[in-house]
Scaffold this active site. Structure first.
Site, PDB file in Angstrom:
ATOM      1  N   GLU A   1      -6.001  -1.477  -9.723  1.00 29.66           N
ATOM      2  CA  GLU A   1      -7.327  -0.849  -9.616  1.00 29.66           C
ATOM      3  C   GLU A   1      -7.435  -0.076  -8.314  1.00 29.66           C
ATOM      4  O   GLU A   1      -6.454   0.053  -7.576  1.00 29.66           O
ATOM      5  CB  GLU A   1      -8.424  -1.926  -9.711  1.00 29.66           C
ATOM      6  CG  GLU A   1      -8.275  -3.031  -8.674  1.00 29.66           C
ATOM      7  CD  GLU A   1      -9.100  -4.278  -8.985  1.00 29.66           C
ATOM      8  OE1 GLU A   1      -9.532  -4.451 -10.137  1.00 29.66           O
ATOM      9  OE2 GLU A   1      -9.298  -5.090  -8.062  1.00 29.66           O
TER      10      GLU A   1
ATOM     11  N   ASP B   1     -14.548  -2.813  -0.643  1.00 32.58           N
ATOM     12  CA  ASP B   1     -14.031  -1.643  -1.351  1.00 32.58           C
ATOM     13  C   ASP B   1     -14.313  -0.331  -0.616  1.00 32.58           C
ATOM     14  O   ASP B   1     -14.849   0.621  -1.202  1.00 32.58           O
ATOM     15  CB  ASP B   1     -14.626  -1.553  -2.775  1.00 32.58           C
ATOM     16  CG  ASP B   1     -14.577  -2.877  -3.500  1.00 32.58           C
ATOM     17  OD1 ASP B   1     -13.492  -3.475  -3.554  1.00 32.58           O
ATOM     18  OD2 ASP B   1     -15.636  -3.334  -3.988  1.00 32.58           O
TER      19      ASP B   1
END
Ligand SMILES: *[C@@H]1O[C@H](CO)[C@@H](O)[C@H](O)[C@H]1NC(C)=O
Ligand SMILES: *[C@@H]1O[C@H](CO)[C@@H](O)[C@H](O)[C@H]1NC(C)=O
Ligand SMILES: *[C@@H]1O[C@H](CO)[C@@H](O)[C@H](O)[C@H]1NC(C)=O
Ligand SMILES: *[C@@H]1O[C@H](CO)[C@@H](O)[C@H](O)[C@H]1NC(C)=O
Ligand SMILES: *[C@@H]1O[C@H](CO)[C@@H](O)[C@H](O)[C@H]1NC(C)=O
Ligand SMILES: *[C@@H]1O[C@H](CO)[C@@H](O)[C@H](O)[C@H]1NC(C)=O
Ligand SMILES: *[C@@H]1O[C@H](CO)[C@@H](O)[C@H](O)[C@H]1NC(C)=O
Ligand SMILES: *[C@@H]1O[C@H](CO)[C@@H](O)[C@H](O)[C@H]1NC(C)=O
Ligand SMILES: *[C@@H]1O[C@H](CO)[C@@H](O)[C@H](O)[C@H]1NC(C)=O
Ligand SMILES: *[C@@H]1O[C@H](CO)[C@@H](O)[C@H](O)[C@H]1NC(C)=O
Length: 583
Positions: free
Chosen positions: A205, A37
């Site tokens: 997301e 991420d």
């Protein structure tokens, strides 16, 4: 270079006629090992430096911040979360193995670095948004305590975007992706508004907002963080929409391909000093059992790709490969003194007065910091470990505040060798154990321990090597039985070197030798990397040392020394390995 790569590159060149002057080649991943991420930003005010952060879950210190001037060589410059008082939950969180610090956004604005992230726990509130700020990311102590920002819909993956009028917009996960206006002084968030549903995949997301040529651009992750993962992008003249999906979506993805780098998605975009655009994403080097996702112990890593983004037009990305080419900034001499170069080996001898390296991690902030002491009186050049009652798995009564005596670093290379010396004589009672581990989290690890079976430590069979694997959700194979081997009696009073090495991209070898005679090394067991991989595990392999009494309530301390992690090779494609480091 393989055919797919050639075709992808050619196709891209014909479509876009790029005008880069000085391309150079580089290899992915740029930040290897478990670094998922990623969020990055370029800061001209700090000597044209690129800064990135990645998710850290329960690893502590957490929220690592990396810096680079050439996009290829990255240094860990600080951990934004580096003492428990900043976020006390990092010390007390008990049950959740893949919760903790989730994806963050890193931004720079008017002299201040902002790291906005989500803390997930099983307690209420289950998901908090927390902000760390600093005016000097090179000074670990300068990061603030976690400041709570309202999380109006219990979401994850908060973004941070300043509009032209100075208002601050925080987009976050949701179906559709949502955003709130936030007040950075109070942490207040407005009632969220809907943004974009994405292109029809699940788990929308990881949003990031940008503004360019009169459009707001919304980059998101879709498809879940596994094989269907992707980044997609939309734009709108108004922050409130309607959002138009790019005709070139997915922006980056490896789904339905047989590329070596899979799960590509969760991107961020930034420009370099010359105005070139770049993207970063997470990707998984999936190994040979690609579609079954069965062996990928390093988990999700950070990759880089060039982006072309003509004025008024949609951005286009080069798809992620192991070997890529782009207009890299020149490698400049280091603008700052940097403590840790990501590619370097660990050569750590615990010399008196030294500290635990900043890239090493505990599992949660240590409840008992005194369990880890470098060179205590009478034991120079050692690390003293005071055993935790719990072993690495723990049991039903395990509480975070009981402590877990584990200290580790990331596996950052496909092929590597890790070894630590264990000093003899730590045995007090049956179950006493000191060892090395390949550790994904408490339910996924492979351990090589020196275990005392009770009685007289000098009698045959009382001190054993025990190779043991723990995998709470091994569905496609049987977890191997422990392999117990008596320590040869001629080694009993000696310091023992314990090794974990990657034999190849799928198997780990556990071996041991008298530290004074490493050529006598004996292979004790080989275990599959599938034990430390898993579709529901968000972490990646750590290599470290542990000490436990395996449930015993007595105090046991032991000494380890000569910690080595030697990078050997990085796999960047099927059948393509590159040497890991050169200096
Ligand atoms: C930029 O680099 C110079 C020279 O290395 C250094 O003196 C200065 O502190 C750096 N500035 C910033 C803002 O990092
Ligand atoms: C930028 O920071 C300076 C110094 O902290 C402050 O005085 C100024 O108001 C800030 N500007 C904006 C636009 O926030
Ligand atoms: C916003 O913050 C103030 C305090 O600064 C507080 O009184 C108020 O209740 C907050 N608003 C919301 C919607 O939470
Ligand atoms: C998202 O999809 C749902 C279901 O199709 C629809 O009701 C909603 O209006 C969409 N939202 C946006 C912002 O496009
Ligand atoms: C996936 O697993 C199945 C059975 O578990 C096996 O038959 C198949 O060959 C595997 N595919 C790949 C690409 O490894
Ligand atoms: C087991 O294999 C199936 C497909 O063959 C795959 O969907 C699943 O994720 C695998 N489970 C693990 C734990 O690797
Ligand atoms: C430089 O790299 C970019 C990005 O991969 C590519 O599109 C372009 O064709 C390359 N330019 C040259 C001159 O090779
Ligand atoms: C850890 O301890 C538990 C409870 O005592 C035990 O059941 C388990 O086998 C141990 N596992 C390892 C890997 O040491
Ligand atoms: C990796 O090592 C294991 C264990 O020795 C072996 O079974 C397997 O065939 C090896 N894989 C490759 C690709 O060499
Ligand atoms: C350790 O102490 C706990 C709590 O007092 C007790 O339940 C447990 O049985 C003890 N373990 C051993 C091995 O004596």
């Amino acid at each position: 270079m393989n055919l797919l790569f050639l075709l992808a590159t050619l196709g891209f060149q014909i479509a876009n006629k790029p005008v880069y002057a000085h391309n150079a080649t580089y290899n992915n991943p740029i930040i290897p090992g478990w670094h998922s991420d990623p969020s990055c930003t370029f800061v001209s005010e700090w000597n044209n430096t690129f800064f990135c952060t990645t998710s850290s879950f329960l690893a502590f210190p957490g929220c690592p911040v990396f810096a680079s001037t050439d996009l290829v060589h990255w240094d860990l410059i600080s951990n934004a979360l580096n003492h428990p008082a900043q976020l006390p939950q990092i010390q007390t969180s008990t049950n959740a193995q893949t919760l903790g610090i989730f994806a963050s956004t890193l931004r720079f604005r008017n002299g201040t670095f902002y790291l906005l992230t989500a803390w997930l726990d099983t307690d209420n509130p289950s998901t908090e948004f927390v902000l760390f700020t600093t005016t000097d990311p090179f000074d670990e102590s300068a990061w603030t305590n976690a400041f709570q920002i309202q999380n109006p819909s219990g979401a994850i993956d908060p973004d941070l975007f300043w509009d032209d009028d100075g208002s601050v917009i925080m987009a976050f996960s949701g179906s559709p992706i949502k955003a709130s206006y936030i007040d950075l002084a109070t942490g207040n968030a407005s009632e969220p508004f809907d943004m974009w549903n994405g292109t029809g995949y699940n788990n929308q997301e990881g949003p990031h907002l940008y503004k360019k040529d009169g459009y707001y651009y919304l980059l998101i992750a879709e498809g879940g963080t596994e094989l269907h993962h992707s980044s997609t992008i939309a734009r709108s003249k108004s922050i409130k929409g309607p959002w138009e999906s790019s005709p070139h979506n997915p922006f980056v993805s490896a789904r339905y391909t047989d590329r070596y780098f899979q799960t590509v998605g969760h991107s961020d975009l930034f420009q370099d000093a010359e105005g070139n655009w770049w993207g970063i994403a997470l990707a998984t080097r999936a190994g040979p059992a690609l579609y079954n996702e069965s062996i990928y112990p390093m988990g999700r890593e950070t990759v880089l790709y060039p982006v072309s983004w003509p004025k008024g037009d949609w951005p286009l990305a080069d798809q992620v490969m192991g070997e890529m080419s782009g207009p890299l900034p020149p490698r400049s001499s280091k603008a700052h003194s940097v403590p840790t170069f990501m590619g370097e080996p660990d050569i750590v001898d615990f010399v008196p007065g030294s500290s635990i390296p900043t890239h090493w991690v505990f599992w949660r902030a240590p409840a008992k910091p005194e369990s880890f002491t470098i060179s205590p009186p009478g034991h120079p050049n050692t690390l003293q470990l005071i055993a935790s009652r719990a072993n690495l798995t723990g049991d039903a009564s395990f509480k975070a505040l009981d402590g877990l005596t584990l200290l580790a670093r990331r596996q950052t290379n496909t092929l590597f060798e890790f070894s630590v010396d264990v000093h003899p004589g730590f045995y007090k009672a049956q179950g006493d154990e000191i060892g090395v581990t390949a550790f994904l989290h408490q339910d996924h690890h492979i351990d090589l321990g020196l275990v005392f079976m009770g009685g007289s430590p000098n009698s045959k069979g009382r001190v054993n090597f025990r190779c043991r694997a723990t995998d709470s959700d091994a569905t496609n194979f049987t977890v191997p039985s422990p392999v117990v081997t008596p320590v040869p009696s001629s080694w009993l009073s000696e310091t023992i070197r314990l090794y974990i090495r990657a034999e190849n991209d799928t198997h780990y070898q556990l071996s041991a030798a008298p530290a004074a005679r490493p050529h006598e090394s004996r292979l004790l067991a080989a275990f599959t990397g599938a034990l430390i991989s898993g579709p529901d595990v968000f972490t990646g392999n750590l290599l470290g040392v542990y000490a436990t009494t395996n449930g015993g309530n007595h105090t046991m301390e032991g000494y380890v020394s000569r910690w080595r992690y030697t990078p050997i090779a990085q796999q960047i494609d099927y059948n393509d390995f590159v040497r890991s480091w050169e200096l």
